[in-house]
Write a protein that holds these residues in place. Structure first.
Motif, PDB file in Angstrom:
ATOM      1  N   TYR A 216       0.821  -1.205   0.000  1.00  0.00           N
ATOM      2  CA  TYR A 216       0.000   0.000   0.000  1.00  0.00           C
ATOM      3  C   TYR A 216       0.858   1.259   0.000  1.00  0.00           C
ATOM      4  O   TYR A 216       0.545   2.246  -0.687  1.00  0.00           O
ATOM      5  CB  TYR A 216      -0.911   0.037   1.236  1.00  0.00           C
ATOM      6  CG  TYR A 216      -1.979  -1.041   1.269  1.00  0.00           C
ATOM      7  CD1 TYR A 216      -2.361  -1.711   0.109  1.00  0.00           C
ATOM      8  CD2 TYR A 216      -2.634  -1.357   2.470  1.00  0.00           C
ATOM      9  CE1 TYR A 216      -3.335  -2.681   0.160  1.00  0.00           C
ATOM     10  CE2 TYR A 216      -3.620  -2.331   2.517  1.00  0.00           C
ATOM     11  CZ  TYR A 216      -3.963  -3.003   1.354  1.00  0.00           C
ATOM     12  OH  TYR A 216      -4.928  -3.975   1.391  1.00  0.00           O
ATOM     13  N   THR A 217       1.924   1.226   0.775  1.00  0.00           N
ATOM     14  CA  THR A 217       2.729   2.450   0.960  1.00  0.00           C
ATOM     15  C   THR A 217       3.813   2.611  -0.097  1.00  0.00           C
ATOM     16  O   THR A 217       4.590   3.574  -0.038  1.00  0.00           O
ATOM     17  CB  THR A 217       3.396   2.426   2.344  1.00  0.00           C
ATOM     18  OG1 THR A 217       4.215   1.243   2.457  1.00  0.00           O
ATOM     19  CG2 THR A 217       2.349   2.431   3.440  1.00  0.00           C
ATOM     20  N   SER A 218       3.893   1.688  -1.041  1.00  0.00           N
ATOM     21  CA  SER A 218       4.965   1.737  -2.041  1.00  0.00           C
ATOM     22  C   SER A 218       4.506   2.358  -3.361  1.00  0.00           C
ATOM     23  O   SER A 218       5.340   2.621  -4.231  1.00  0.00           O
ATOM     24  CB  SER A 218       5.501   0.325  -2.313  1.00  0.00           C
ATOM     25  OG  SER A 218       6.037  -0.235  -1.150  1.00  0.00           O
ATOM     26  N   VAL A 219       3.229   2.555  -3.508  1.00  0.00           N
ATOM     27  CA  VAL A 219       2.749   3.174  -4.749  1.00  0.00           C
ATOM     28  C   VAL A 219       3.123   4.655  -4.745  1.00  0.00           C
ATOM     29  O   VAL A 219       3.341   5.267  -3.693  1.00  0.00           O
ATOM     30  CB  VAL A 219       1.227   2.981  -4.889  1.00  0.00           C
ATOM     31  CG1 VAL A 219       0.892   1.507  -5.035  1.00  0.00           C
ATOM     32  CG2 VAL A 219       0.476   3.597  -3.717  1.00  0.00           C
ATOM     33  N   SER A 220       3.153   5.218  -5.926  1.00  0.00           N
ATOM     34  CA  SER A 220       3.696   6.587  -6.050  1.00  0.00           C
ATOM     35  C   SER A 220       2.843   7.635  -5.326  1.00  0.00           C
ATOM     36  O   SER A 220       3.355   8.603  -4.786  1.00  0.00           O
ATOM     37  CB  SER A 220       3.831   6.953  -7.531  1.00  0.00           C
ATOM     38  OG  SER A 220       2.565   6.817  -8.179  1.00  0.00           O
ATOM     39  N   LYS A 221       1.539   7.484  -5.337  1.00  0.00           N
ATOM     40  CA  LYS A 221       0.660   8.496  -4.736  1.00  0.00           C
ATOM     41  C   LYS A 221       0.085   8.038  -3.398  1.00  0.00           C
ATOM     42  O   LYS A 221      -1.026   8.431  -3.022  1.00  0.00           O
ATOM     43  CB  LYS A 221      -0.474   8.830  -5.701  1.00  0.00           C
ATOM     44  CG  LYS A 221       0.013   9.465  -6.990  1.00  0.00           C
ATOM     45  CD  LYS A 221      -1.151   9.812  -7.890  1.00  0.00           C
ATOM     46  CE  LYS A 221      -0.662  10.465  -9.190  1.00  0.00           C
ATOM     47  NZ  LYS A 221      -1.784  10.822 -10.094  1.00  0.00           N
ATOM     48  N   ALA A 222       0.825   7.214  -2.651  1.00  0.00           N
ATOM     49  CA  ALA A 222       0.329   6.718  -1.366  1.00  0.00           C
ATOM     50  C   ALA A 222       0.285   7.841  -0.340  1.00  0.00           C
ATOM     51  O   ALA A 222       1.189   8.680  -0.268  1.00  0.00           O
ATOM     52  CB  ALA A 222       1.230   5.590  -0.861  1.00  0.00           C
ATOM     53  N   SER A 223      -0.763   7.849   0.469  1.00  0.00           N
ATOM     54  CA  SER A 223      -0.902   8.877   1.512  1.00  0.00           C
ATOM     55  C   SER A 223       0.144   8.693   2.603  1.00  0.00           C
ATOM     56  O   SER A 223       0.683   9.656   3.146  1.00  0.00           O
ATOM     57  CB  SER A 223      -2.305   8.810   2.122  1.00  0.00           C
ATOM     58  OG  SER A 223      -3.283   9.005   1.141  1.00  0.00           O
ATOM     59  N   LEU A 224       0.408   7.418   2.926  1.00  0.00           N
ATOM     60  CA  LEU A 224       1.401   7.106   3.951  1.00  0.00           C
ATOM     61  C   LEU A 224       2.601   6.476   3.271  1.00  0.00           C
ATOM     62  O   LEU A 224       2.499   5.409   2.650  1.00  0.00           O
ATOM     63  CB  LEU A 224       0.821   6.140   4.988  1.00  0.00           C
ATOM     64  CG  LEU A 224       1.780   5.667   6.074  1.00  0.00           C
ATOM     65  CD1 LEU A 224       2.212   6.847   6.948  1.00  0.00           C
ATOM     66  CD2 LEU A 224       1.129   4.587   6.935  1.00  0.00           C
ATOM     67  N   SER A 225       3.737   7.142   3.350  1.00  0.00           N
ATOM     68  CA  SER A 225       4.962   6.636   2.714  1.00  0.00           C
ATOM     69  C   SER A 225       5.961   6.245   3.795  1.00  0.00           C
ATOM     70  O   SER A 225       6.259   7.049   4.695  1.00  0.00           O
ATOM     71  CB  SER A 225       5.560   7.706   1.800  1.00  0.00           C
ATOM     72  OG  SER A 225       6.799   7.259   1.288  1.00  0.00           O
ATOM     73  N   LEU A 226       6.463   5.013   3.693  1.00  0.00           N
ATOM     74  CA  LEU A 226       7.440   4.557   4.685  1.00  0.00           C
ATOM     75  C   LEU A 226       8.755   5.311   4.566  1.00  0.00           C
ATOM     76  O   LEU A 226       9.544   5.350   5.518  1.00  0.00           O
ATOM     77  CB  LEU A 226       7.694   3.053   4.514  1.00  0.00           C
ATOM     78  CG  LEU A 226       6.576   2.117   4.988  1.00  0.00           C
ATOM     79  CD1 LEU A 226       6.957   0.672   4.744  1.00  0.00           C
ATOM     80  CD2 LEU A 226       6.285   2.340   6.465  1.00  0.00           C
ATOM     81  N   ALA A 227       8.996   5.909   3.394  1.00  0.00           N
ATOM     82  CA  ALA A 227      10.221   6.701   3.232  1.00  0.00           C
ATOM     83  C   ALA A 227      10.236   7.883   4.188  1.00  0.00           C
ATOM     84  O   ALA A 227      11.305   8.339   4.615  1.00  0.00           O
ATOM     85  CB  ALA A 227      10.346   7.185   1.788  1.00  0.00           C
ATOM     86  N   ASP A 228       9.038   8.361   4.553  1.00  0.00           N
ATOM     87  CA  ASP A 228       8.950   9.481   5.488  1.00  0.00           C
ATOM     88  C   ASP A 228       8.838   9.019   6.927  1.00  0.00           C
ATOM     89  O   ASP A 228       8.869   9.855   7.854  1.00  0.00           O
ATOM     90  CB  ASP A 228       7.717  10.332   5.140  1.00  0.00           C
ATOM     91  CG  ASP A 228       7.792  10.897   3.735  1.00  0.00           C
ATOM     92  OD1 ASP A 228       8.924  11.145   3.267  1.00  0.00           O
ATOM     93  OD2 ASP A 228       6.726  11.021   3.093  1.00  0.00           O
TER      94      ASP A 228
END
Length: 977
Positions: free
Chosen positions: A366-378
């Motif tokens: 879920y968090t790996s798509v380009s327009k994900a609301s929650l990004s694990l990178a952050d």
């Protein structure tokens, strides 16, 4: 930290998918008959369904297109180059750290629990927890195949090129599937021949892997030792255990894979004679994890509920943006961990966190798509924490799966030749033999390489695992058996030096030294005395026996390491293999130590064999100090079999060998007149003859030898010896009965005419085969004398009371029981049984009884004729006669007692009548009273429990006996002077 490491599960599965696809295409291209196979498939489909498969053209085209699979896939993966190269470059955080040299590991004190004692109880932590035990082989596959498919990045990115170079230096071939390998350098050279600088990196650093294995042996040994002493450390240091297992597994598989493809110049780097030690410590760590699994569960259940749940809850609460789906998943994580308790472990509850790990996998997606609301990178801390939690959950519910993931060596199933070669090298090297149990233990891994989609191969792989395990355990037991046999041989040699026969030379030297006589050559070395071998002037001096004991202790450690192991639902017990081999070897050794030569009829003395057997048994008893086996059971099984005619394998035993030798060699020479039985010495002695015998009868038949024989054969063996003797006696009695039948008329008249001297003399002249009767009775007497010696020896060895006699009339089974213990009986049960079997159906019992009576008559009237024989002269020195006629007394008493017991006659009456006939026949033949006939009569009365001295007095007055003894002894003194 690269964001790809945070979504490790997604990254791993993505790269594994690509490698699986690439491997499948390469394997497909290696099937030579692939076109014919799909053609046959299409033909079969057409025959079955009436039409070709719709997808057949596409399948055929794919086979044609993928004739050179790598080039085709390089074209296919052009659109995927960006995502694939980014995923591969993310390995720069992991792969270089895993691909360090042994010196770097050593300097960092990798895997050491005692390098920092103050932090020993602190839990092992890492920002890249799932990557710490990731297979190096898997990463190299990702890098090699990945960069082949997107090779353009190698010219544009230095990081990618460095990863590529490291992987090329590490391995020359990769495993595609089981024993199918892919040769990296040759394939890369063919594909990238125009890439500048490639040739520099063609060499594989085999020495680097050799040093790694050397380091891992010591590191795993230290780790296993500490954990065996403090298993509680498995909780906080579980990561170290799985890292160690993964590192060791990678190096072992690397060596196995490269062993068949090693460069000739550096062959030593690809041969490791100490590989067994590394595998052994891996198995030891695996055993600790399985044994102390509940300890690890308790630790990590508390860790998850008491720390991980709290930290994760705080991280979730601090998220600035968290969509509903992600929030539900996160909340379920916290709730699941919070609900855990130690009581669940104590109650044996089965944990299952697969759903939680699958949710984390979904969350990564879920968090790996380009327009994900929650990004694990952050939110890197959240990703690191979740990866750590996933590892902790595996410590609770997936310990077995973790062991398979990090330490599975089932690939050995497909390298049987290399596997067996490593095992042989292990046994040949004494310092490594203690680790040989690792090879049978590896066979327990084989079933993990099977798959539910291919159930047919389960039986094939299972059978291979069973056969290899059986072979390894059998070879280990054989090696231990051979070492024990060598030790026994050495000990038997030392025991032989203590035999009395070896002291003669020492006594002779002492006597000559005392009398100051010079004998022998001046340069003759002095014989070493027993015990010299135990004197050590230097601790560095190591004897052959020391080496054998050291090698045995090492190998027995391996055999005793595990009580049993389960391979494909079959239980193997290593100690039973050793027990079985010891029984077989002990049996062969006992028979071999008799040194029986059928051609020359030579055999070892019973006393010498007994000494060797005792030395052998002493060594075998000491084996219990090395390995937990029941040596008493071995002794019982082997020694009891040796008391029978044949052992469990149908081979002759010492009982059959000695019985045959005494009957066919010693007693046969007695019958031939070369040996005589001397009552005074209670032994058979050689007589001076022209042809000297090859053995000294006294050395095989005196009291000490017969006692040794009794101890070796035991009551069962002596019973078999007695039965064999009785068989010979019964055959002689059968011949005697035939002689009686030939003279039945004359003997019938003599039976009623013993008080008519003239008529007796006339009837005696009509008798035939008188000498044959006496000769056969003498043979019977000799056999019975030998049996008497054997029974006396048996009584001395086994009877608690040496003076116990049975004199009352009791049942025959009591006599038989007493006789088996060596106790003397009035009636010999063995002889009764032997003679009972001679009953003929054509002859009535009354006729049989008459023949028995007439046999006694025949013997009585024949005895006086011995007076005319020169060899019948009584010798006071031996208390007998050189022609063994003194044995007639025992024959007469025993045969009479047996025959009249069978026919329900009166033994006393028949022997009394025989005595009277003997007296009257003496008068009839005018035999001088100075002959030795009175001596024989005296012996008959002394040997018989049924006759008394009063009867002897009535036949031969005491004055006559005294004068006869006086004359014989006087003559003996005169002749000797």
């Amino acid at each position: 930290m690269c964001v790809y490491i945070l979504i490790f599960l997604l990254l791993k599965n993505y790269l594994d998918l690509i490698i699986t696809y690439t491997t499948l295409m390469i394997l497909l291209s290696r099937i030579e008959e692939r076109k014919a196979i799909i053609g046959l498939y299409n033909y079969a489909h057409e025959m079955t369904h009436g039409a070709s498969d719709r997808e057949y053209p596409r399948l055929g085209q794919m086979i044609v297109d993928y004739e050179n699979p790598l080039k085709k896939m390089m074209e296919e993966f052009v659109p995927h180059s960006k995502s694939l190269s980014d995923a591969l470059i993310s390995l720069q955080m992991v792969y270089p750290r895993r691909n360090l040299s042994a010196d770097q590991w050593r300097n960092a004190q990798l895997l050491s629990l005692i390098s920092a004692p103050s932090t020993m109880l602190n839990p092992a932590q890492s920002d890249t927890m799932p990557c710490e035990y990731l297979s190096l082989d898997a990463m190299e596959k990702w890098i090699i195949f990945g960069f082949i498919l997107c090779h353009g990045i190698l010219n544009s990115d230095a990081t990618a090129l460095n990863l590529w170079k490291l992987a090329l230096q590490s391995s020359s071939c990769l495993s595609l599937f089981r024993d199918e390998v892919f040769h990296i350098h040759k394939a890369a050279e063919d594909l990238f021949v125009n890439i500048r600088g490639y040739g520099i990196f063609m060499n594989v650093f085999g020495s680097m892997h050799r040093e790694r294995r050397k380091f891992l042996r010591s590191a795993l040994k230290e780790l296993a030792t500490v954990l065996s002493d403090q298993p509680g450390l498995l909780g906080p240091k579980a990561l170290f255990v799985f890292m160690a297992l993964s590192f060791a597994r990678d190096e072992i598989i690397w060596l196995l894979r490269h062993a068949d493809n090693m460069p000739k110049k550096s062959a030593d780097d690809f041969i490791d004679k100490h590989i067994a030690e590394l595998i052994f410590y891996m198995e030891e760590l695996r055993a600790h994890v399985r044994k102390y699994g509940p300890v690890m569960q308790r630790y990590y259940v508390q860790y998850l509920s008491g720390f991980d749940a709290v930290v994760l809850n705080e991280l979730v609460q601090n998220l600035s943006v968290c969509p509903e789906d992600e929030s539900i998943i996160m909340s379920s994580f916290v709730n699941t961990m919070t609900s855990l308790s130690v009581k669940q472990v104590e109650d044996g509850e089965v944990f299952d966190f697969r759903g939680m790990r699958l949710d984390w996998f979904r969350l990564q997606a879920y968090t790996s798509v380009s327009k994900a609301s929650l990004s694990l990178a952050d939110h890197r801390e959240l990703g690191k924490m979740m990866n750590t939690i996933i590892f902790h959950t595996k410590m609770v519910d997936s310990l077995v799966e973790m062991l398979v993931e990090t330490s599975d060596l089932s690939i050995f199933c497909f390298y049987s030749r290399a596997f067996e070669k490593m095992f042989q090298q292990c046994l040949e090297l004494p310092s490594q033999s203690r680790y040989s149990i690792a090879f049978p233990l590896l066979c327990t891994h084989f079933m993990s390489c099977t798959h539910e989609l291919c159930p047919e191969e389960r039986h094939h792989i299972g059978d291979r695992s069973l056969s290899l395990c059986n072979m390894f355990l059998d070879e280990m037991a054989k090696q231990a058996r051979n070492l024990i046999t060598d030790i026994c041989t050495e000990q038997c040699t030392l025991s032989d030096q203590l035999l009395p026969k070896h002291c003669a030379k020492t006594i002779s030297q002492a006597v000559n030294k005392k009398s100051k006589k010079q004998t022998g050559k001046k340069g003759e070395p002095e014989r070493e005395k027993p015990g010299v071998e135990s004197m050590r002037k230097n601790r560095l001096v190591v004897t052959n026996l020391d080496k054998l004991h050291t090698a045995l202790s090492e190998l027995c450690f391996s055999i005793n390491y595990v009580p049993n192991m389960v391979v494909w639902e079959h239980t193997f017990t290593p100690r039973e293999y050793l027990t079985s081999h010891l029984e077989i070897r002990f049996t062969k050794s006992i028979v071999g130590m008799t040194m029986y030569n059928q051609a020359t009829q030579e055999i070892a003395k019973p006393s010498e064999l007994l000494t060797s057997v005792r030395a052998y048994m002493t060594v075998l008893q000491s084996i219990e100090n090395y390995v937990q086996i029941d040596i008493t059971r071995v002794f019982n099984n082997v020694l009891l079999q040796q008391t029978q005619h044949l052992d469990s394998h149908g081979e002759p035993t010492i009982t059959s060998l000695y019985t045959n030798w005494y009957l066919e060699t010693l007693l046969r020479q007695v019958s031939n007149g070369h040996i005589a039985y001397f009552p005074a010495m209670k032994a058979f002695v050689n007589l001076p003859t022209e042809n000297e015998l090859t053995f000294n009868a006294e050395e095989y038949s005196d009291i000490s030898e017969m006692r040794a024989l009794s101890e070796l054969l035991g009551p069962y063996g002596m019973k078999f010896l007695s039965e064999s003797l009785m068989w010979h006696i019964s055959s002689q009695v059968a011949e005697l009965k035939k002689l009686v039948v030939e003279n039945v008329e004359v003997l019938t008249q003599m039976r009623t005419s013993f008080d008519k001297p003239d008529q007796m003399a006339a009837l005696f002249k009509r008798l035939s085969s008188v000498d044959s009767v006496l000769k056969r009775m003498t043979i019977i007497g000799v056999i019975l004398s030998f049996r008497s010696l054997a029974q006396e020896a048996l009584r001395d060895c086994f009877s608690p009371c040496n003076n116990c006699y049975i004199v009352s009339q009791v049942a025959m089974n009591v006599y038989e029981l007493s006789s088996a213990a060596g106790l003397p009986c009035e009636i010999d049960p063995a002889l009764v049984v032997a003679l009972s079997s001679q009953k003929s159906e054509n002859i009535s019992p009354e006729e049989e009884y008459k023949i028995a009576c007439l046999l006694m008559v025949f013997v009585a009237v024949s005895l006086p004729t011995l007076a005319s024989n020169v060899m019948s002269q009584y010798s006071p020195a031996i208390e007998g006669h050189c022609n063994n006629i003194h044995c007639l007394a025992k024959a007469i008493n025993q045969i009479a007692a047996a025959l009249f017991t069978i026919h329900k006659g009166s033994i006393e009456d028949q022997l009394t009548a025989t005595k009277i006939r003997l007296k009257n026949q003496t008068k009839t033949l005018n035999i001088c009273c100075n002959s030795d006939l009175p001596f024989r009569c005296t012996v008959i009365v002394q040997e018989s429990p049924f006759l008394t001295m009063d009867l002897l007095e009535s036949c031969f007055p005491y004055v006559l006996l005294r004068n006869a003894y006086h004359a014989v002894y006087k003559q003996s003194v005169t002749s000797s002077a």
